[in-house]
Write a protein that holds these residues in place. Sequence first.
Motif, PDB file in Angstrom:
ATOM      1  N   SER A 414       0.959  -1.453  -0.022  1.00 40.20           N
ATOM      2  CA  SER A 414      -0.490   0.452  -0.169  1.00 40.20           C
ATOM      3  C   SER A 414       0.916   1.391  -0.122  1.00 40.20           C
ATOM      4  O   SER A 414      -0.068   2.543  -0.287  1.00 40.20           O
ATOM      5  N   THR A 454      -7.075  -2.854  -6.018  1.00 41.06           N
ATOM      6  CA  THR A 454      -8.576  -3.194  -4.859  1.00 41.06           C
ATOM      7  C   THR A 454      -8.960  -4.537  -5.772  1.00 41.06           C
ATOM      8  O   THR A 454      -9.292  -6.113  -5.337  1.00 41.06           O
ATOM      9  N   LYS A 455      -9.228  -4.236  -7.373  1.00 41.97           N
ATOM     10  CA  LYS A 455      -9.069  -5.340  -8.150  1.00 41.97           C
ATOM     11  C   LYS A 455      -8.455  -6.181  -8.781  1.00 41.97           C
ATOM     12  O   LYS A 455      -9.129  -7.949  -8.999  1.00 41.97           O
ATOM     13  N   PRO A 458      -7.422  -8.350  -4.776  1.00 39.75           N
ATOM     14  CA  PRO A 458      -8.082  -8.177  -3.499  1.00 39.75           C
ATOM     15  C   PRO A 458      -7.989  -8.586  -2.515  1.00 39.75           C
ATOM     16  O   PRO A 458      -8.724  -8.366  -1.280  1.00 39.75           O
ATOM     17  N   LYS A 459      -7.278  -9.589  -2.019  1.00 40.27           N
ATOM     18  CA  LYS A 459      -7.004 -10.494  -1.323  1.00 40.27           C
ATOM     19  C   LYS A 459      -6.143  -9.110  -0.185  1.00 40.27           C
ATOM     20  O   LYS A 459      -6.000  -9.203   0.914  1.00 40.27           O
ATOM     21  N   SER A 462      -7.915  -3.448  -0.202  1.00 41.61           N
ATOM     22  CA  SER A 462      -9.299  -2.841  -0.619  1.00 41.61           C
ATOM     23  C   SER A 462      -9.001  -1.244  -0.346  1.00 41.61           C
ATOM     24  O   SER A 462      -8.047  -0.751   0.002  1.00 41.61           O
ATOM     25  N   LEU A 463     -10.227  -0.609  -0.378  1.00 41.61           N
ATOM     26  CA  LEU A 463     -10.052   1.066  -0.952  1.00 41.61           C
ATOM     27  C   LEU A 463      -9.818   1.990   0.005  1.00 41.61           C
ATOM     28  O   LEU A 463      -8.832   1.888  -0.076  1.00 41.61           O
ATOM     29  N   ASN A 464     -10.225   0.794   1.727  1.00 42.23           N
ATOM     30  CA  ASN A 464     -10.258   2.132   2.477  1.00 42.23           C
ATOM     31  C   ASN A 464      -8.780   1.594   3.512  1.00 42.23           C
ATOM     32  O   ASN A 464      -7.843   3.255   3.548  1.00 42.23           O
ATOM     33  N   ASP A 465      -7.632   1.174   2.117  1.00 43.14           N
ATOM     34  CA  ASP A 465      -6.300   0.835   2.932  1.00 43.14           C
ATOM     35  C   ASP A 465      -5.593   2.171   2.474  1.00 43.14           C
ATOM     36  O   ASP A 465      -5.060   3.086   2.640  1.00 43.14           O
TER      37      ASP A 465
END
Length: 470
Positions: A414, A454-455, A458-459, A462-465
């Motif tokens: 990230s 994220t797509k 996905p594991k 996440s967008l929140n990251d």
Amino acid sequence: MITFILNNKTIKTSEHSGMTLLDFVRYEQRLTGTKIGCREGDCGACTVLVGTLKNDSIKYQSITSCISPLGNAHGKHIVTVEGTNLQNKLTAAQEAMKANYATQCGFCTPGFVVALTGFALSNSENNLNNALDAISGNICRCTGYKAIEKAAIQMVEQLQNQKHDTNFNWLIENEFIPNYFKTITKRLTDLETKDRNQPKGKFVSGGTDLYVQQADHLADNSVHLIAEKDYLKGIQIENNSCTIGTNSTVSDLWNHIEINTYFPNLKKHLKLVSSEQIRNMASFGGNLVNASPIGDMTIFFLALNSDITVSNKNGNERQVPLKKFYQGYKTYDLKEGELLTAISFKLPTNSSFFNFEKVCKRTHLDIASVNSAIQLSVENDIISEAHVSIGGVAAIPKYLHETSKFLSGKRLASETILEANSILQNEIAPINDVRGTSEYKRLLGRQLFFAHFTKLFPKQFSLNDFVQHA
């Protein structure tokens, strides 16, 4: 002389090649069931079928005739709604629309009927998704789509037992198409359709953008139609590379079985690009030389790190990296008399990841506010190679050189992605226009960049990251 079959009638006309097929059908042949709506290929009111003879069989596709040059009908079978009619009874498509109360004012109905008839004539699997794809370019403003969807379901149910044959006997017997269709293969074979000597003029292939902008000009001036030039067609896979002729259409890519194994989400991505009618017409070469800053397929091919082949009138060729092709707004590295002939790129490997994202006012059938694509090679959580492209945020379809360079060799984390977004923001220069403010486009650029990860992973993400730290 432009020679083709219009419904059950052989046409030989000296009308200008650049006039639209819609205007010829309506004003010269008085077949007014084909309607004039948007004249931009968006509403589907002008939908006709084009039957092309190849290897002794005919393939039918739907197109929007309002942005198709008449000259592209040469040697083809053109079917308007009048050409689908049976004598004294409704066809299967017409009956399905009637039985499900799928029409009110009736203006859009002929286009839907033609598109559904095209679905029946196609070799696609008889399921509802494909039927809905077939009418994806048709707009109705008064009935609502549930009734039309029910008509499509009825068509699918009737086609479940369809026996495909090159003479269309099953479809004729079951009242999907009129009897004359069985004669078309021989009649097209017998047509005198030698290559016409066309005057010099603007190169036009599918014309899906040119005819939106310049239909009147093209109808009055010389055009050089190249849509049927075989040397510009085809998709070849060899030595882990793919080469696509610039006359190939989005539908050619959509229907290519092997390409779909390399890009499992290809149809999902391409559905964001346009309706089926436009996918059947739009050429890749036209998309690239249109040089639109938001050209969907341009963004797609930039992320694949594609090369393009350019040839001149003497047959001399040169290769240009697509990421170096665009020089400024609507300007590019193409000299007078040169033509794009091919697009080539390395095929994905087991360690490759590709994604395409697009935001517009409507999910489908709309130009992008911002679009973006990415290709990554990742092994053991290390990005060995990265190619990122973005549209709608610069004067050109933008390959992000610095962002791509930064990502290469970095750990897939990230922190890396957040830092890459900072570099991305320095590479773009969006402006305020009808598709949004500069600030809005920067936000979209950020969100689409995060969405790639994220797509694709996905594991891990996440967008929140990203959002809480951006």
